[in-house]
Motif scaffolding. Structure first.
Motif, mmCIF file in Angstrom:
data_model
loop_
_atom_site.group_PDB
_atom_site.id
_atom_site.type_symbol
_atom_site.label_atom_id
_atom_site.label_comp_id
_atom_site.label_asym_id
_atom_site.label_seq_id
_atom_site.Cartn_x
_atom_site.Cartn_y
_atom_site.Cartn_z
ATOM 1 N N ARG A 188 0.837 -1.195 0.000
ATOM 2 C CA ARG A 188 0.000 0.000 0.000
ATOM 3 C C ARG A 188 0.876 1.250 0.000
ATOM 4 O O ARG A 188 1.860 1.341 0.719
ATOM 5 C CB ARG A 188 -0.936 0.011 1.218
ATOM 6 C CG ARG A 188 -1.998 -1.087 1.169
ATOM 7 C CD ARG A 188 -2.944 -0.879 -0.009
ATOM 8 N NE ARG A 188 -3.906 -1.967 -0.176
ATOM 9 C CZ ARG A 188 -3.764 -2.990 -0.999
ATOM 10 N NH1 ARG A 188 -2.665 -3.093 -1.742
ATOM 11 N NH2 ARG A 188 -4.704 -3.909 -1.094
ATOM 12 N N ARG A 189 0.464 2.227 -0.785
ATOM 13 C CA ARG A 189 1.250 3.441 -1.023
ATOM 14 C C ARG A 189 0.993 4.504 0.050
ATOM 15 O O ARG A 189 -0.129 4.668 0.537
ATOM 16 C CB ARG A 189 0.896 4.006 -2.403
ATOM 17 C CG ARG A 189 1.629 5.291 -2.769
ATOM 18 C CD ARG A 189 1.231 5.771 -4.167
ATOM 19 N NE ARG A 189 1.620 4.822 -5.205
ATOM 20 C CZ ARG A 189 2.842 4.750 -5.718
ATOM 21 N NH1 ARG A 189 3.796 5.566 -5.290
ATOM 22 N NH2 ARG A 189 3.100 3.863 -6.662
ATOM 23 N N ASP A 190 2.054 5.239 0.390
ATOM 24 C CA ASP A 190 1.925 6.459 1.181
ATOM 25 C C ASP A 190 1.848 7.651 0.227
ATOM 26 O O ASP A 190 2.446 7.632 -0.857
ATOM 27 C CB ASP A 190 3.129 6.633 2.119
ATOM 28 C CG ASP A 190 3.148 5.597 3.240
ATOM 29 O OD1 ASP A 190 2.045 5.217 3.690
ATOM 30 O OD2 ASP A 190 4.241 5.175 3.643
ATOM 31 N N PHE A 191 1.156 8.679 0.647
ATOM 32 C CA PHE A 191 0.990 9.876 -0.184
ATOM 33 C C PHE A 191 1.498 11.098 0.587
ATOM 34 O O PHE A 191 0.727 11.735 1.316
ATOM 35 C CB PHE A 191 -0.478 10.060 -0.574
ATOM 36 C CG PHE A 191 -1.054 8.909 -1.358
ATOM 37 C CD1 PHE A 191 -0.944 8.865 -2.733
ATOM 38 C CD2 PHE A 191 -1.692 7.862 -0.700
ATOM 39 C CE1 PHE A 191 -1.468 7.806 -3.453
ATOM 40 C CE2 PHE A 191 -2.218 6.795 -1.403
ATOM 41 C CZ PHE A 191 -2.106 6.765 -2.793
ATOM 42 N N PRO A 192 2.800 11.412 0.461
ATOM 43 C CA PRO A 192 3.339 12.572 1.182
ATOM 44 C C PRO A 192 2.683 13.867 0.709
ATOM 45 O O PRO A 192 2.227 13.959 -0.433
ATOM 46 C CB PRO A 192 4.831 12.543 0.835
ATOM 47 C CG PRO A 192 4.907 11.789 -0.455
ATOM 48 C CD PRO A 192 3.811 10.774 -0.396
ATOM 49 N N ASN A 193 2.646 14.866 1.588
ATOM 50 C CA ASN A 193 2.031 16.145 1.217
ATOM 51 C C ASN A 193 2.709 16.754 -0.005
ATOM 52 O O ASN A 193 2.050 17.306 -0.885
ATOM 53 C CB ASN A 193 2.094 17.114 2.401
ATOM 54 C CG ASN A 193 1.153 16.696 3.516
ATOM 55 O OD1 ASN A 193 0.122 16.064 3.264
ATOM 56 N ND2 ASN A 193 1.499 17.026 4.751
ATOM 57 N N ILE A 194 4.028 16.668 -0.033
ATOM 58 C CA ILE A 194 4.808 17.174 -1.168
ATOM 59 C C ILE A 194 5.535 16.000 -1.803
ATOM 60 O O ILE A 194 6.350 15.343 -1.145
ATOM 61 C CB ILE A 194 5.823 18.244 -0.739
ATOM 62 C CG1 ILE A 194 5.117 19.396 -0.025
ATOM 63 C CG2 ILE A 194 6.594 18.747 -1.956
ATOM 64 C CD1 ILE A 194 4.139 20.163 -0.882
ATOM 65 N N GLY A 195 5.247 15.731 -3.045
ATOM 66 C CA GLY A 195 5.923 14.653 -3.758
ATOM 67 C C GLY A 195 7.243 15.120 -4.355
ATOM 68 O O GLY A 195 7.413 16.311 -4.649
ATOM 69 N N SER A 196 8.161 14.182 -4.541
ATOM 70 C CA SER A 196 9.482 14.567 -5.065
ATOM 71 C C SER A 196 10.054 13.542 -6.040
ATOM 72 O O SER A 196 11.216 13.659 -6.443
ATOM 73 C CB SER A 196 10.466 14.758 -3.911
ATOM 74 O OG SER A 196 10.621 13.538 -3.179
ATOM 75 N N LYS A 197 9.248 12.547 -6.433
ATOM 76 C CA LYS A 197 9.761 11.468 -7.264
ATOM 77 C C LYS A 197 8.863 11.287 -8.486
ATOM 78 O O LYS A 197 7.694 10.926 -8.357
ATOM 79 C CB LYS A 197 9.841 10.164 -6.469
ATOM 80 C CG LYS A 197 10.769 10.250 -5.258
ATOM 81 C CD LYS A 197 10.645 9.013 -4.386
ATOM 82 C CE LYS A 197 11.518 9.124 -3.144
ATOM 83 N NZ LYS A 197 11.309 7.966 -2.231
ATOM 84 N N LEU A 198 9.442 11.530 -9.652
ATOM 85 C CA LEU A 198 8.706 11.490 -10.910
ATOM 86 C C LEU A 198 9.207 10.350 -11.777
ATOM 87 O O LEU A 198 10.413 10.213 -11.997
ATOM 88 C CB LEU A 198 8.882 12.819 -11.649
ATOM 89 C CG LEU A 198 8.332 12.919 -13.081
ATOM 90 C CD1 LEU A 198 6.817 12.783 -13.083
ATOM 91 C CD2 LEU A 198 8.763 14.236 -13.722
ATOM 92 N N LEU A 199 8.286 9.521 -12.263
ATOM 93 C CA LEU A 199 8.625 8.428 -13.173
ATOM 94 C C LEU A 199 7.974 8.697 -14.524
ATOM 95 O O LEU A 199 6.770 8.988 -14.598
ATOM 96 C CB LEU A 199 8.124 7.093 -12.612
ATOM 97 C CG LEU A 199 8.374 5.839 -13.458
ATOM 98 C CD1 LEU A 199 9.867 5.593 -13.632
ATOM 99 C CD2 LEU A 199 7.706 4.615 -12.826
#
Length: 347
Positions: free
Chosen positions: A165-176
């Motif tokens: 199951r995924r976590d959803f940080p307030n600010i994302g920093s990883k782009l695929l």
């Protein structure tokens, strides 16, 4: 464990077709192996990387020397291996082709994406797309219909991690970023150029991974473009796609097979479809709140995709909404459900 009969799989993969058909057929071979069975891929052509990957998984490969003798060749493979089931995946295979194969009394599973045929002389039709409407098969077949994402097939690495199951940080920093095995519109280059030209400061704030096929003709240009950008990595012919999917906060992708496996891992997606079939899937994903869709990446609007990526990375609630909606579509057990249907019809 009961030893299953040999499963024969007819599929192709190349620069034009991409990898999606191959990967979902590979998922079947892997699931069949879990049941104690053996699979044979029948292909007209395959890259060395594809051949090595199949051989490493004890999957046999038969290359067709002459397409004019293809039916006879496949029938010989069936006779030599006492094979009962044939899986067919590809838009090029006609009703007449399948009818000719049925003369050997093959049981046939057709993996379909809604390509219209006058009739479907097969035993099972699998259409795992979210947008599928069973009316397209009305009065055209007596086949068992396996429709929708409950039958979505995923490869072994995703099957093993289906409970993640995924976590959803307030600010994302990883782009695929990945556009499959073909990327016919060269969208990978388009997005990278847009980021560099319109928002270079953005690159220092995030980590970006780009996944391309080794056969992508733009591979040298892509690698040259990013070689001095320390926060961008290029990967080709990856065998651990599930790791990359789990790593990212956002996936920018075409709307092909990757959408199925990314959905399993509740991935926030921005989809840029490459074909009419992909546009159908992307539109449906957007309609149910499971992705954002950017229909065409053209020169005048390239900067808009960068703005969209930046905005989504900063919006944890939106990413959570997208990821949760996608995750409800696929549970990772679709392949097993299809195998059960095959075994039921084999009794």
């Amino acid at each position: 464990m009961v030893r299953r009969n040999t499963l024969v799989i007819r599929v192709e993969t190349n620069n034009k077709i991409g990898l999606g058909h191959f990967m979902r057929c590979r998922a079947f071979a892997q699931a069949w192996a879990r049941q104690g069975g053996h699979s044979i891929f029948v292909m007209a052509d395959a890259s060395q990387i594809i051949l090595e990957r199949l051989v490493s998984e004890n999957i046999q490969v038969e290359l067709l020397d002459n397409l004019e003798d293809e039916i006879d060749h496949i029938n010989r493979i069936g006779d030599q291996n006492s094979a009962e089931w044939l899986i067919i995946d590809g838009y090029q295979f006609s009703a007449e082709y399948m009818k000719a194969l049925k003369q050997r009394r093959w049981k046939i599973l057709l993996i379909d994406d809604g390509v219209p045929l006058l009739h479907y002389p097969v035993d099972i039709i699998l259409n795992q797309n979210q947008y599928v409407d069973k009316s397209i098969y009305a009065d055209k077949t007596n086949a068992k219909l396996l429709l929708g994402t409950q039958y979505a097939v995923v490869q072994e690495e995703f099957f093993r991690t289906r409970s993640w199951r995924r976590d959803f940080p307030n600010i994302g920093s990883k782009l695929l970023i990945t556009f499959g095995g073909a990327d016919p519109n060269n969208n990978t280059m388009g997005i990278i150029n847009s980021i560099i030209e319109n928002c270079s400061a953005f690159l220092s704030e995030i980590d970006t991974r780009i996944i391309i096929a080794g056969t992508n003709k733009q591979k040298p240009s892509i690698e040259n473009l990013v070689k001095y950008l320390k926060n961008i990595q290029v990967f080709s012919d990856v065998q651990n796609m599930a790791d990359h999917i789990r790593w990212c906060d956002i996936l920018v992708s075409s709307a092909g097979y990757t959408v199925i496996e990314a959905s399993l891992h509740q991935t926030p997606m921005i989809l840029i479809p490459n074909s009419s079939n992909e546009k159908q899937l992307a539109s449906k994903m957007n309609e149910i709140g499971a992705s954002i869709v950017f229909m065409e990446l053209q020169e005048p609007n390239c900067h808009l995709i960068v703005n969209l990526i930046c905005k989504l990375l900063k919006d944890g609630d939106k990413r959570k909404q997208l990821g949760k909606a996608a995750g409800r579509l696929v549970d990772g057990n679709g392949t097993s459900r299809v195998i059960d249907e095959i075994l039921n019809l084999s009794k």
